[in-house]
Design a protein around this motif. Structure first.
Motif, PDB file in Angstrom:
ATOM      1  N   GLY A 108      -3.199   5.397  -9.619  1.00 21.73           N
ATOM      2  CA  GLY A 108      -3.890   6.103  -7.790  1.00 21.73           C
ATOM      3  C   GLY A 108      -3.094   5.608  -6.881  1.00 21.73           C
ATOM      4  O   GLY A 108      -3.637   6.079  -6.114  1.00 21.73           O
ATOM      5  N   VAL A 109      -3.312   4.332  -7.319  1.00 22.97           N
ATOM      6  CA  VAL A 109      -3.200   3.395  -6.115  1.00 22.97           C
ATOM      7  C   VAL A 109      -1.424   3.492  -5.498  1.00 22.97           C
ATOM      8  O   VAL A 109      -1.852   3.975  -4.025  1.00 22.97           O
ATOM      9  N   ASN A 110      -0.698   4.145  -5.794  1.00 22.40           N
ATOM     10  CA  ASN A 110       0.398   5.006  -5.900  1.00 22.40           C
ATOM     11  C   ASN A 110       0.785   6.217  -5.578  1.00 22.40           C
ATOM     12  O   ASN A 110       1.472   6.123  -4.586  1.00 22.40           O
ATOM     13  N   LEU A 111       0.086   6.404  -5.644  1.00 22.24           N
ATOM     14  CA  LEU A 111       0.079   8.112  -5.325  1.00 22.24           C
ATOM     15  C   LEU A 111      -0.769   8.673  -3.986  1.00 22.24           C
ATOM     16  O   LEU A 111      -0.562   8.555  -2.351  1.00 22.24           O
ATOM     17  N   VAL A 112      -1.935   7.807  -3.747  1.00 23.46           N
ATOM     18  CA  VAL A 112      -2.731   7.382  -2.245  1.00 23.46           C
ATOM     19  C   VAL A 112      -1.399   6.566  -1.743  1.00 23.46           C
ATOM     20  O   VAL A 112      -1.321   6.684  -0.637  1.00 23.46           O
ATOM     21  N   GLU A 113      -1.140   5.479  -1.836  1.00 25.17           N
ATOM     22  CA  GLU A 113      -0.055   4.958  -1.383  1.00 25.17           C
ATOM     23  C   GLU A 113       1.120   5.690  -0.598  1.00 25.17           C
ATOM     24  O   GLU A 113       1.669   6.061   0.487  1.00 25.17           O
ATOM     25  N   GLU A 114       1.672   6.955  -0.952  1.00 30.10           N
ATOM     26  CA  GLU A 114       2.314   8.220  -0.638  1.00 30.10           C
ATOM     27  C   GLU A 114       1.681   8.964  -0.589  1.00 30.10           C
ATOM     28  O   GLU A 114       1.888   9.310   1.203  1.00 30.10           O
ATOM     29  N   PHE A 115       0.316   8.914  -0.256  1.00 35.02           N
ATOM     30  CA  PHE A 115      -0.614  10.286   0.239  1.00 35.02           C
ATOM     31  C   PHE A 115      -0.622   9.825   1.956  1.00 35.02           C
ATOM     32  O   PHE A 115      -0.443   9.981   3.105  1.00 35.02           O
ATOM     33  N   ARG A 116      -0.892   8.095   1.968  1.00 37.66           N
ATOM     34  CA  ARG A 116      -0.854   7.991   3.547  1.00 37.66           C
ATOM     35  C   ARG A 116       0.413   7.488   4.148  1.00 37.66           C
ATOM     36  O   ARG A 116       0.978   7.761   5.437  1.00 37.66           O
ATOM     37  N   ALA A 117       1.749   7.016   3.808  1.00 37.22           N
ATOM     38  CA  ALA A 117       2.714   7.404   4.163  1.00 37.22           C
ATOM     39  C   ALA A 117       3.651   8.936   4.650  1.00 37.22           C
ATOM     40  O   ALA A 117       4.223   8.590   5.695  1.00 37.22           O
ATOM     41  N   TRP A 118       2.513   9.750   4.286  1.00 34.82           N
ATOM     42  CA  TRP A 118       3.362  11.115   3.710  1.00 34.82           C
ATOM     43  C   TRP A 118       2.548  11.297   5.253  1.00 34.82           C
ATOM     44  O   TRP A 118       3.028  12.477   6.307  1.00 34.82           O
ATOM     45  N   ALA A 119       1.442  11.542   5.226  1.00 34.19           N
ATOM     46  CA  ALA A 119      -0.126  11.059   6.512  1.00 34.19           C
ATOM     47  C   ALA A 119       1.047  10.378   8.108  1.00 34.19           C
ATOM     48  O   ALA A 119       1.163  11.695   8.840  1.00 34.19           O
ATOM     49  N   ARG A 120       1.257   9.005   7.662  1.00 33.46           N
ATOM     50  CA  ARG A 120       1.622   8.777   8.517  1.00 33.46           C
ATOM     51  C   ARG A 120       2.986   9.018   9.551  1.00 33.46           C
ATOM     52  O   ARG A 120       2.947   9.666  10.747  1.00 33.46           O
ATOM     53  N   HIS A 121       3.488   9.345   8.591  1.00 28.54           N
ATOM     54  CA  HIS A 121       5.034   9.948   8.748  1.00 28.54           C
ATOM     55  C   HIS A 121       5.137  10.922   9.578  1.00 28.54           C
ATOM     56  O   HIS A 121       5.833  11.853  10.009  1.00 28.54           O
ATOM     57  N   HIS A 122       4.074  12.086   9.726  1.00 32.08           N
ATOM     58  CA  HIS A 122       3.466  14.083   9.571  1.00 32.08           C
ATOM     59  C   HIS A 122       2.967  13.457  11.208  1.00 32.08           C
ATOM     60  O   HIS A 122       1.730  14.362  11.597  1.00 32.08           O
ATOM     61  N   GLY A 123       2.458  12.362  11.607  1.00 33.49           N
ATOM     62  CA  GLY A 123       2.105  12.194  12.399  1.00 33.49           C
ATOM     63  C   GLY A 123       0.247  12.064  12.875  1.00 33.49           C
ATOM     64  O   GLY A 123      -0.504  12.114  13.734  1.00 33.49           O
ATOM     65  N   ALA A 124      -0.914  11.931  11.263  1.00 33.78           N
ATOM     66  CA  ALA A 124      -1.521  12.191  11.364  1.00 33.78           C
ATOM     67  C   ALA A 124      -2.142  10.750  11.677  1.00 33.78           C
ATOM     68  O   ALA A 124      -1.593   9.995  11.964  1.00 33.78           O
ATOM     69  N   GLN A 125      -3.372  10.329  12.669  1.00 34.71           N
ATOM     70  CA  GLN A 125      -3.880   9.310  12.803  1.00 34.71           C
ATOM     71  C   GLN A 125      -5.025   8.718  12.364  1.00 34.71           C
ATOM     72  O   GLN A 125      -5.703   7.660  11.983  1.00 34.71           O
ATOM     73  N   TYR A 126      -5.327  10.046  11.218  1.00 34.61           N
ATOM     74  CA  TYR A 126      -6.891   9.007  10.232  1.00 34.61           C
ATOM     75  C   TYR A 126      -6.248  10.170   9.002  1.00 34.61           C
ATOM     76  O   TYR A 126      -5.619  11.270   8.727  1.00 34.61           O
ATOM     77  N   ALA A 127      -6.956   9.683   7.966  1.00 36.33           N
ATOM     78  CA  ALA A 127      -6.916  10.437   6.072  1.00 36.33           C
ATOM     79  C   ALA A 127      -8.242  10.276   6.047  1.00 36.33           C
ATOM     80  O   ALA A 127      -9.321   9.862   5.784  1.00 36.33           O
ATOM     81  N   GLY A 128      -8.782  11.813   5.410  1.00 31.01           N
ATOM     82  CA  GLY A 128     -10.666  11.776   4.610  1.00 31.01           C
ATOM     83  C   GLY A 128     -10.233  11.812   3.432  1.00 31.01           C
ATOM     84  O   GLY A 128      -9.406  12.549   2.625  1.00 31.01           O
TER      85      GLY A 128
END
Length: 158
Positions: A108-128
């Motif tokens: 689960g931690v690895n899934l969330v880390e990949e999600f956060r990296a994807w979000a940052r790569h696409h310009g997201a400033q926040y995640a929820g």
């Protein structure tokens, strides 16, 4: 490959049945005990179509946790914004599931880390992410992974 042999990677068409199976398990385990208003058959009835469309949507993320060809978890995410009301890009973690025998192994931690990296790569400033208040284990998991409570939704039966 991760230290536990499970690879987190973007989903492909070949993974769709595994994603539907994980989504079905998530609905049964989580929504089935916390939200009596949900159609617990939704993944089986509509998941394949919905997840297929998500694979080709640049604003959607579909990750799988793959253990030697067996899908043992998944994560979905979506980008929103910017809008005139909220002029930032926000990434929303839509669903995450890891099969019980794989929990506690950082999948689960690895899934969330990949999600956060994807979000940052696409310009997201926040995640929820949204979790059922009664699912204390999920809330603790999200807090351990950097999420904190920002709002509360209250409902009542009519």
């Amino acid at each position: 490959m991760s230290e536990n042999g499970v690879v987190v990677r973007p989903a492909t068409v070949a993974d769709l049945n595994g994603i539907v199976a994980c989504s079905s398990a998530l609905f049964a385990e989580d929504a089935g005990t916390h939200d009596l208003t949900l159609n617990l058959n939704w993944p089986a009835e509509h998941g394949l179509t919905r997840f297929s469309k998500a694979l080709s949507d640049p604003d959607r993320l579909m990750l799988v946790a793959d253990d030697g060809g067996r899908i043992v978890g998944h994560l979905t995410g979506t980008l929103f914004g910017p809008t005139t009301m909220r002029p930032v890009v926000v990434a929303t973690l839509g669903s995450i599931y890891v099969r019980p025998t794989y929990r506690g192994r950082k999948v689960g931690v690895n899934l969330v880390e990949e999600f956060r990296a994807w979000a940052r790569h696409h310009g997201a400033q926040y995640a929820g992410v949204t979790a059922y208040a009664g699912n204390e284990a999920a809330v603790r998991f999200y807090e351990r992974n950097g999420f904190s409570m920002r709002s509360v939704v209250l409902e009542t039966s009519l």
